[in-house]
Motif scaffolding. Structure first.
Motif, PDB file in Angstrom:
ATOM      1  N   ASP A  61     -79.879  27.330 -15.147  1.00 19.65           N
ATOM      2  CA  ASP A  61     -79.083  28.543 -15.232  1.00 19.65           C
ATOM      3  C   ASP A  61     -77.662  28.149 -15.620  1.00 19.65           C
ATOM      4  O   ASP A  61     -77.168  27.083 -15.234  1.00 19.65           O
ATOM      5  N   ILE A  62     -77.009  28.988 -16.372  1.00 15.63           N
ATOM      6  CA  ILE A  62     -75.658  28.696 -16.864  1.00 15.63           C
ATOM      7  C   ILE A  62     -74.665  28.441 -15.729  1.00 15.63           C
ATOM      8  O   ILE A  62     -73.671  27.750 -15.912  1.00 15.63           O
ATOM      9  N   ASN A  63     -74.942  28.956 -14.536  1.00 11.80           N
ATOM     10  CA  ASN A  63     -74.042  28.783 -13.396  1.00 11.80           C
ATOM     11  C   ASN A  63     -74.351  27.532 -12.572  1.00 11.80           C
ATOM     12  O   ASN A  63     -73.689  27.277 -11.576  1.00 11.80           O
ATOM     13  N   SER A  64     -75.332  26.773 -12.974  1.00 11.75           N
ATOM     14  CA  SER A  64     -75.703  25.559 -12.252  1.00 11.75           C
ATOM     15  C   SER A  64     -74.609  24.498 -12.388  1.00 11.75           C
ATOM     16  O   SER A  64     -73.974  24.386 -13.442  1.00 11.75           O
ATOM     17  N   ALA A  67     -74.990  22.467 -15.564  1.00  8.86           N
ATOM     18  CA  ALA A  67     -74.936  23.147 -16.867  1.00  8.86           C
ATOM     19  C   ALA A  67     -74.202  22.340 -17.922  1.00  8.86           C
ATOM     20  O   ALA A  67     -74.588  22.336 -19.089  1.00  8.86           O
ATOM     21  N   ALA A  75     -78.834  32.274 -19.504  1.00  2.94           N
ATOM     22  CA  ALA A  75     -77.693  33.071 -19.056  1.00  2.94           C
ATOM     23  C   ALA A  75     -78.026  34.553 -18.968  1.00  2.94           C
ATOM     24  O   ALA A  75     -78.684  35.094 -19.847  1.00  2.94           O
ATOM     25  N   SER A  76     -77.536  35.186 -17.913  1.00  2.00           N
ATOM     26  CA  SER A  76     -77.693  36.639 -17.798  1.00  2.00           C
ATOM     27  C   SER A  76     -76.476  37.350 -18.389  1.00  2.00           C
ATOM     28  O   SER A  76     -76.516  38.542 -18.652  1.00  2.00           O
ATOM     29  N   THR A  77     -75.374  36.612 -18.589  1.00  2.13           N
ATOM     30  CA  THR A  77     -74.189  37.124 -19.274  1.00  2.13           C
ATOM     31  C   THR A  77     -73.692  36.031 -20.221  1.00  2.13           C
ATOM     32  O   THR A  77     -74.024  34.857 -20.051  1.00  2.13           O
ATOM     33  N   SER A  80     -69.032  33.294 -20.134  1.00  2.00           N
ATOM     34  CA  SER A  80     -68.517  31.928 -19.975  1.00  2.00           C
ATOM     35  C   SER A  80     -69.426  30.908 -20.665  1.00  2.00           C
ATOM     36  O   SER A  80     -69.674  29.835 -20.135  1.00  2.00           O
TER      37      SER A  80
END
Length: 141
Positions: A61-64, A67, A75-77, A80
């Motif tokens: 996930d992009i927030n990991s 990353a 990514a869900s958004t 960033s």
């Protein structure tokens, strides 16, 4: 200007996306996957753990915290996004800020509703002057 690629006629959208991600990874290309729907992101994550059968495509996930060192990000958004090379869209809509990416990859399955959504996105890109390359993946995933 962003290059837009439409892979259409996929019998399974997620499987086709996984195959494209696997090809990019084999070529050492980073990929950002826009999947705002949690169930789509989860299905993609599951399939990436199994494809290829004798290998593994590193993804998080992009927030990991990992990353920054992982070639495939989900990514869900897109606010960033750490890279602006390749964006694979698994949303039903045009991804926000897609024009900052060098290439945008769309995967459209054979279902009527998904084809209609894909046509709307293609019309959106065409109306704004983007050249679209269409690739038929009905013989593949």
């Amino acid at each position: 200007m962003t290059q837009v690629f439409f892979y259409h006629n996929a019998s399974d959208r997620i499987a086709a996306a996984v195959a494209l991600i696997g090809k990019a990874f084999a070529q050492r290309k980073a990929m950002l996957v826009y999947a705002p729907a949690a169930e789509v992101a989860a299905a993609l994550d599951r399939q990436l753990w199994m494809h290829p059968p004798a290998g593994f495509v590193p993804h998080v996930d992009i927030n990991s915290p990992l990353a920054g060192e992982t070639p495939v990000l989900i990514a869900s958004t897109l606010e960033s996004a750490p890279q602006d090379e390749r964006l694979l869209n698994l949303s039903r809509d045009v991804p926000p800020g897609f024009s900052r990416f060098a290439s945008l990859i769309e995967v459209v399955s054979q279902g009527d509703e998904e084809r209609a959504d894909g046509r709307k996105r293609a019309r959106f890109y065409k109306d704004r002057g983007y050249d679209i390359r269409y690739l038929d993946c009905s013989g593949n995933a």
